[in-house]
Every structure is written in C-alpha cells, then in structure tokens.
Design an enzyme around this catalytic site. Structure first.
Site, PDB file in Angstrom:
ATOM      1  N   GLY A 175       0.817  -1.207   0.000  1.00  0.00           N
ATOM      2  CA  GLY A 175       0.000   0.000   0.000  1.00  0.00           C
ATOM      3  C   GLY A 175       0.850   1.256   0.000  1.00  0.00           C
ATOM      4  O   GLY A 175       0.568   2.215  -0.727  1.00  0.00           O
ATOM      5  N   ASP A 176       1.892   1.262   0.807  1.00  0.00           N
ATOM      6  CA  ASP A 176       2.791   2.410   0.869  1.00  0.00           C
ATOM      7  C   ASP A 176       3.459   2.660  -0.477  1.00  0.00           C
ATOM      8  O   ASP A 176       3.498   3.792  -0.978  1.00  0.00           O
ATOM      9  CB  ASP A 176       3.871   2.183   1.935  1.00  0.00           C
ATOM     10  CG  ASP A 176       3.352   2.416   3.341  1.00  0.00           C
ATOM     11  OD1 ASP A 176       2.779   3.484   3.582  1.00  0.00           O
ATOM     12  OD2 ASP A 176       3.536   1.532   4.194  1.00  0.00           O
ATOM     13  N   TYR A 177       4.020   1.608  -1.062  1.00  0.00           N
ATOM     14  CA  TYR A 177       4.751   1.771  -2.319  1.00  0.00           C
ATOM     15  C   TYR A 177       3.816   2.197  -3.451  1.00  0.00           C
ATOM     16  O   TYR A 177       4.135   3.091  -4.241  1.00  0.00           O
ATOM     17  CB  TYR A 177       5.468   0.470  -2.696  1.00  0.00           C
ATOM     18  CG  TYR A 177       6.534   0.045  -1.717  1.00  0.00           C
ATOM     19  CD1 TYR A 177       7.481   0.953  -1.252  1.00  0.00           C
ATOM     20  CD2 TYR A 177       6.603  -1.261  -1.255  1.00  0.00           C
ATOM     21  CE1 TYR A 177       8.454   0.569  -0.356  1.00  0.00           C
ATOM     22  CE2 TYR A 177       7.576  -1.659  -0.350  1.00  0.00           C
ATOM     23  CZ  TYR A 177       8.498  -0.741   0.093  1.00  0.00           C
ATOM     24  OH  TYR A 177       9.463  -1.127   0.984  1.00  0.00           O
TER      25      TYR A 177
END
Length: 378
Positions: A170-172
C-alpha cells in the site's frame, strides 16, 4: 543529462514510507526534495529498523528511502521558525504530507492555509483510509490496510489462512501514484498557473490494485476462490501457478493445456480439454505437480524452449544476482556516506538510455537548515 524535474522544489512533511517513497522518486528525477523535520528526533522513519539494521543513528530503511534529499528542521510552535518555514513554502512547487486527517490543519499547514502563502502549490495529502468515514483516524499502517482491503485473501492456497504480501504494498503503490498525480498537476499548472490539492489513500490504492478481483466480484457476487494448491492467481485457470520440480521450483503462466503438454508429455493431461482448465483446475494442477517432480527445473525449461512456453525458474535474490539478465540491468548503485558506502537499488526508469543515479545519502537531521535559510534570506 538535464534531469527532467530540475528546478522543482518539493517539501516533504512525511514519515515512514508512502510520502518518502513519492519524494524519493521525484528526487531521482531531479527535483530538490527537502524533508521538513522536528529538531528533536526528526522524522519517525529514522527509527524504523528493518532486520535491526542501522547506519549510524538512523535505520537502514531511512537511508534507503530518503537518499538524495535535504533536511530542514523547524519547530512549528516557534514564531521565528514559522517565519522561515512560511518563506520556504512560498518558494516551493510541491508539498507532500502523509499524516492522519486534520494533523496538518491543526499545525496551520493545511491546504487552505498553505495556498494563502503560495496559490500555485501542488499540495499532496496521503492518508490511510481517506479524509472521511469511520476509519479516517485509524493508523495508516500497511499491514492493517492490506487486511481491511481484502488483499490478504488473494495469496496462498485454498485452505491457507489470510496471507499478506511480504512488502509494504500500500505504501509503495500509493507513493508512486502520488508521483503520477503530482506530475499531472505540475503539467496543469504549467498550462493554467493554478495549484492543486491532491488526495490519495493507501486503501484506495490497494482497492485499485485489486481491480480485477473487485470487477469480477461486482459482476458475479462471488468471492474469488483460490486453487487448492499451486495458487498464483485466484481468477486464472490451470496451469497458472508455481510447481515444485526435482531440484527447485518452476513458474507456469497462462497457456493452452495442449501446448503445455506438447513439451512435458504428461499422459494424464491428455484427457482434459481447454474447458476443463477452470472447472477442473485443482485436479489438473495436482496431476501437473506430480509430473513436474520427475525432472529438474533446467530439464523442463529446455523442454519448453522450442515452443516458447511461458515458464520460468523460481529464484531467490542470490540466484537472481548471479544471472546476466540481472547484471545487464545495472540495477545497483552505491550511496556514499562519510565513513562507508551503502549498496541499494537505483531508480528503475531510463530516459534516452540514461540511468538516474546518485551517490547522495539520506540527510543528517537538520544538516541543510542553515544553508536553506541563507538562500531564503538572499
């Protein structure tokens, strides 16, 4: 080479991964990225260790995701510091923040306040779950968002427990989607002179990532069913999956069963036609698994080569790095610190054959504060 974002200044009010990931890619492309940090402790990601690995006082993760940036420390509650920060905002092109909804507003740094200082600013806000709704104040941590989004039910075999990706997906994804949005907003500003408020969330990025699953669910009402074994994609038929061989593992992608059988000569597969690939997926995969155990991975790769089958060896990183296909990509670069070097990956983009490389390390906390103030004062 003239870097494409040279002359663009980005202020990164961000921590951990999603915001810093966006800042990293912009820095790779030539933007000047300035981390805005607290005087004591700095960004929280400085203390988030991966595998308990540290470089000086900061985690290896911080050095990996914050290379090629600068650090400007400021106390938001100090009137003099705030004057310097306001001057910096007035000269910036982009702001990236990834705090919970309302945090930047409470600090007097929300979009409405910032655009009074700089009407052309591209203000990028990343949250965990959006700015409204019952989840907006939940911690925007990747594993939690993966779990809520349904992503943890897409990997593993049919009877396995929920299985998250072993990376902060999700972050990437959200960080890189923020880069797309920022570039679009900068193009719009070039045409119109207008700034933008960009809003993204980890949850929206992970839902978008699963568009195949969501779309089929919307139309069928049925949850995706993972195959009993060798699952690699719950929506695809046999033979799609990873199979053990005599000495390793083989990835087998989508292809007609008849074409696969031309290469592997499995008598038991001859009784299945293409319509069975979905309806008898588990049975076909079980037969294929037993057959592939008879020979080595190299043997099956050689059998598949004349037919250009979509198959590949499953490798770990050590095996990958020994391959010419890896070394030809030149994916590695060295970051130069005062007393050592750190090997990491480079920006995966090339423009006109040119690589984007930089030896500049992540900044020491506050290392660029005085220099930036001198620039602002001139």
């Amino acid at each position: 080479m003239q870097l494409p974002l040279k002359g663009i200044t980005v202020l990164e009010f961000s921590q951990y991964l999603s915001g810093p990931c966006a800042g990293l890619r912009l820095a790779d492309l030539g933007a000047r990225v300035i981390k805005i940090e607290r005087p004591l402790g700095g960004e929280a990601g400085r203390r988030l260790a991966i595998k308990d690995m540290w470089v000086g006082d900061d985690s290896l993760l911080f050095h990996t995701i914050n290379r090629n940036k600068e650090s400007f420390t400021t106390d938001f509650d100090d009137a003099n510091d705030r004057l310097w920060l306001n001057k910096l905002i007035a000269k910036a092109d982009v702001i990236i923040e990834n705090f919970r909804p309302g945090v930047m507003d409470r600090k007097g740094l929300g979009y409405e306040a910032v655009r009074q200082l700089n009407s052309a600013i591209v203000y990028t806000s990343i949250t965990g779950y959006g700015n409204q709704g019952p989840w907006k104040d939940k911690p925007g941590q990747d594993l939690l968002v993966q779990s809520l989004s349904g992503l943890a039910h897409t990997s593993g075999n049919g009877e396995d427990d929920f299985l998250p990706f072993g990376l902060a997906m999700g972050d990437y994804l959200c960080g890189n989607q923020a880069v797309q949005a920022i570039l679009a907003a900068l193009i719009r500003r070039k045409r119109t002179g207008k700034g933008s408020l960009l809003q993204l969330s980890l949850l929206e990025s992970l839902i978008d990532f699963q568009f195949e699953f969501f779309t089929t669910y919307f139309h069928s009402g049925a949850l995706p069913k993972r195959s009993a074994a060798n699952n690699a994609h719950a929506l695809l038929s046999a033979p799609y999956g990873i199979y053990q061989t005599k000495d390793g593992y083989l990835a087998v992608a989508m292809m007609p069963l008849s074409k696969l059988n031309e290469a592997i000569a499995c008598v038991m597969l001859e009784s299945f036609d293409e319509q069975d690939a979905f309806t008898k997926r588990d049975e076909i995969k079980a037969i294929l698994q037993q057959h592939l155990l008879q020979h080595t991975t190299a043997y099956w790769l050689e059998k598949g080569r004349p037919l250009d089958l979509w198959i590949a060896q499953v490798m770990n990183w050590r095996q990958l790095m020994e391959m010419k296909g890896y070394t030809d990509l030149k994916m590695e670069q060295w970051i130069q610190l005062a007393d050592r070097k750190i090997k990491t990956t480079r920006c995966p983009i090339r423009i006109n054959g040119q690589y984007f490389l930089s030896t500049t390390p992540a900044p020491v906390l506050g290392a660029d504060t005085q220099c930036i103030k001198s620039e602002l004062a001139s």
